[in-house]
Design a protein around this motif. Structure first.
Motif, mmCIF file in Angstrom:
data_model
loop_
_atom_site.group_PDB
_atom_site.id
_atom_site.type_symbol
_atom_site.label_atom_id
_atom_site.label_comp_id
_atom_site.label_asym_id
_atom_site.label_seq_id
_atom_site.Cartn_x
_atom_site.Cartn_y
_atom_site.Cartn_z
ATOM 1 N N ALA B 21 0.838 -1.202 0.000
ATOM 2 C CA ALA B 21 0.000 0.000 0.000
ATOM 3 C C ALA B 21 0.872 1.250 0.000
ATOM 4 O O ALA B 21 0.596 2.204 -0.728
ATOM 5 C CB ALA B 21 -0.916 -0.006 1.219
ATOM 6 N N ALA B 22 1.938 1.232 0.789
ATOM 7 C CA ALA B 22 2.826 2.395 0.845
ATOM 8 C C ALA B 22 3.516 2.612 -0.499
ATOM 9 O O ALA B 22 3.673 3.755 -0.955
ATOM 10 C CB ALA B 22 3.873 2.208 1.948
ATOM 11 N N PRO B 28 5.838 7.362 2.488
ATOM 12 C CA PRO B 28 6.722 6.591 3.361
ATOM 13 C C PRO B 28 5.924 5.585 4.189
ATOM 14 O O PRO B 28 4.786 5.851 4.565
ATOM 15 C CB PRO B 28 7.339 7.662 4.270
ATOM 16 C CG PRO B 28 7.132 8.956 3.577
ATOM 17 C CD PRO B 28 5.885 8.808 2.767
ATOM 18 N N LEU B 29 6.532 4.442 4.425
ATOM 19 C CA LEU B 29 5.926 3.454 5.311
ATOM 20 C C LEU B 29 6.532 3.651 6.689
ATOM 21 O O LEU B 29 7.746 3.536 6.858
ATOM 22 C CB LEU B 29 6.202 2.037 4.802
ATOM 23 C CG LEU B 29 5.739 0.903 5.717
ATOM 24 C CD1 LEU B 29 4.220 0.876 5.802
ATOM 25 C CD2 LEU B 29 6.250 -0.433 5.233
ATOM 26 N N VAL B 110 15.391 3.207 -5.545
ATOM 27 C CA VAL B 110 16.041 2.584 -4.399
ATOM 28 C C VAL B 110 15.059 2.528 -3.226
ATOM 29 O O VAL B 110 14.017 3.182 -3.238
ATOM 30 C CB VAL B 110 17.306 3.366 -3.944
ATOM 31 C CG1 VAL B 110 18.306 3.444 -5.071
ATOM 32 C CG2 VAL B 110 16.937 4.751 -3.461
ATOM 33 N N VAL B 111 15.422 1.730 -2.239
ATOM 34 C CA VAL B 111 14.702 1.721 -0.971
ATOM 35 C C VAL B 111 15.527 2.550 0.006
ATOM 36 O O VAL B 111 16.725 2.301 0.176
ATOM 37 C CB VAL B 111 14.520 0.288 -0.438
ATOM 38 C CG1 VAL B 111 13.871 0.318 0.937
ATOM 39 C CG2 VAL B 111 13.697 -0.546 -1.400
ATOM 40 N N LEU B 112 14.917 3.547 0.597
ATOM 41 C CA LEU B 112 15.616 4.390 1.572
ATOM 42 C C LEU B 112 15.081 4.072 2.962
ATOM 43 O O LEU B 112 13.899 4.234 3.229
ATOM 44 C CB LEU B 112 15.407 5.875 1.246
ATOM 45 C CG LEU B 112 15.942 6.866 2.283
ATOM 46 C CD1 LEU B 112 17.457 6.792 2.371
ATOM 47 C CD2 LEU B 112 15.509 8.281 1.951
ATOM 48 N N LEU B 113 15.966 3.604 3.827
ATOM 49 C CA LEU B 113 15.585 3.299 5.204
ATOM 50 C C LEU B 113 16.019 4.452 6.102
ATOM 51 O O LEU B 113 17.195 4.799 6.150
ATOM 52 C CB LEU B 113 16.254 1.999 5.659
ATOM 53 C CG LEU B 113 16.219 1.714 7.166
ATOM 54 C CD1 LEU B 113 14.798 1.443 7.625
ATOM 55 C CD2 LEU B 113 17.116 0.547 7.522
ATOM 56 N N ILE B 114 15.075 5.050 6.787
ATOM 57 C CA ILE B 114 15.404 6.041 7.815
ATOM 58 C C ILE B 114 15.139 5.350 9.144
ATOM 59 O O ILE B 114 13.992 5.182 9.564
ATOM 60 C CB ILE B 114 14.572 7.329 7.655
ATOM 61 C CG1 ILE B 114 14.744 7.883 6.239
ATOM 62 C CG2 ILE B 114 14.984 8.365 8.691
ATOM 63 C CD1 ILE B 114 13.952 9.145 5.971
ATOM 64 N N VAL B 154 10.374 4.743 0.653
ATOM 65 C CA VAL B 154 10.915 5.184 1.933
ATOM 66 C C VAL B 154 10.312 4.339 3.054
ATOM 67 O O VAL B 154 9.096 4.201 3.145
ATOM 68 C CB VAL B 154 10.623 6.675 2.179
ATOM 69 C CG1 VAL B 154 11.262 7.122 3.482
ATOM 70 C CG2 VAL B 154 11.146 7.512 1.026
ATOM 71 N N ILE B 155 11.183 3.779 3.877
ATOM 72 C CA ILE B 155 10.735 3.023 5.050
ATOM 73 C C ILE B 155 11.321 3.690 6.281
ATOM 74 O O ILE B 155 12.533 3.896 6.367
ATOM 75 C CB ILE B 155 11.164 1.552 4.961
ATOM 76 C CG1 ILE B 155 10.487 0.914 3.745
ATOM 77 C CG2 ILE B 155 10.808 0.802 6.236
ATOM 78 C CD1 ILE B 155 10.797 -0.540 3.560
#
Lengths: 66, 209
Positions: B21-22, B28-29, B110-114, B154-155
């Protein structure tokens, strides 16, 4: 719905509807079935776990009171 | 392009729904949950599952939002100017790219993890609202605007140490990772200890729960 920490805003309702359209859900899908007490894709509407728990409790109470 | 459980990670159905869904919403999730429920690992698995590189930004109590965009190293420039270094004429030599910049200029999605966004002070999430919403930011020193070539997935993870501002929450898709029930725990154990004896597992889990 009273008592929510973070009330859903207009934009969140729009997000939720966007997801429902994207998933092509029917009105029947949306009516809560059996065990699921939370609305589908509730992550678009409820943003804290306290609200999720509150919602679950209220839904449970509504069900058992029926 | 959807996310599912992988060989080394068990994702419950509601978690896969939340991730997809995100991605569909391009928001962002926000993943919350007790420490050890696999929030950081989720980002790695999402990246592997979607076939995208992962950029990790680990937040500390001293992290500022600006550091994710870029930092201007004025001290190095001053030193170089005194040494007569030719690089000093171009301010670009002293701009250090942050994780958000790296994610924006990546040639592919890309997947961005914060990670652990709640470690930083309360202004941190607020300072990133515009950047995560519009996926662009302005570099004052050079006058350029950096736009995302491909909108990153974005996660954001949070350990719930601080409340997050409403304006930030509004823009995220929220998922709370619950403590796994017995059935889910069995699937998780099976991934980590494929050879465990069924009887031992059942007894151990009965004692645990």
């Amino acid at each position: 719905m009273p008592g929510l920490k973070k009330k859903p805003s207009t934009s969140e309702v729009l997000d939720w509807l966007k997801l429902i359209l994207a998933e092509d859900l029917s009105p029947e899908d949306l009516r809560r079935e059996g065990k699921a007490v939370l609305p589908r894709l509730h992550g678009a509407l409820l943003k804290t776990e306290q609200d999720v728990h509150l919602f679950e409790r209220l839904a449970f109470m509504a069900r058992s009171g029926r | 392009m959807t996310f599912t459980s992988t060989g080394s990670y068990v994702a419950t159905e509601d978690l896969t729904v939340a991730v997809n869904a995100a991605v569909a919403l391009e928001r962002p999730l926000l993943v919350k949950g007790e420490p050890g429920t696999g929030k950081t690992e989720l980002a790695r698995q999402v990246a592997a599952s979607l076939g995208m590189p992962l950029i990790e930004w680990h937040v500390k109590s001293t992290t500022k939002a600006q550091q994710g965009l870029y930092e201007y190293d004025a001290v190095s420039r001053l030193r170089d100017s005194q040494l007569g270094d030719a690089r000093v004429n171009d301010v670009k030599n002293y701009i250090r790219k942050g994780k958000l910049w790296q994610a924006f200029e990546a040639p592919e999605r890309v997947v961005l993890l914060i990670d652990e966004v709640d470690k930083a002070d309360i202004e941190f999430p607020n300072d990133l609202l515009q950047e995560l919403d519009r996926m662009e930011f302005h570099v004052y020193e050079t006058g350029e605007t950096i736009r995302a070539r491909h909108r990153p997935v974005v996660i954001i993870t949070s350990n719930n140490e601080k409340e997050l501002p409403d304006a930030f929450l509004r823009r995220c898709f929220f998922h709370y990772i619950r403590f796994p029930d017995v059935e889910t725990m069995k699937r998780i154990v099976a991934v980590h200890f494929p050879d465990i004896r069924e009887a031992l597992l059942t007894t151990a889990l009965t004692q645990f729960y």
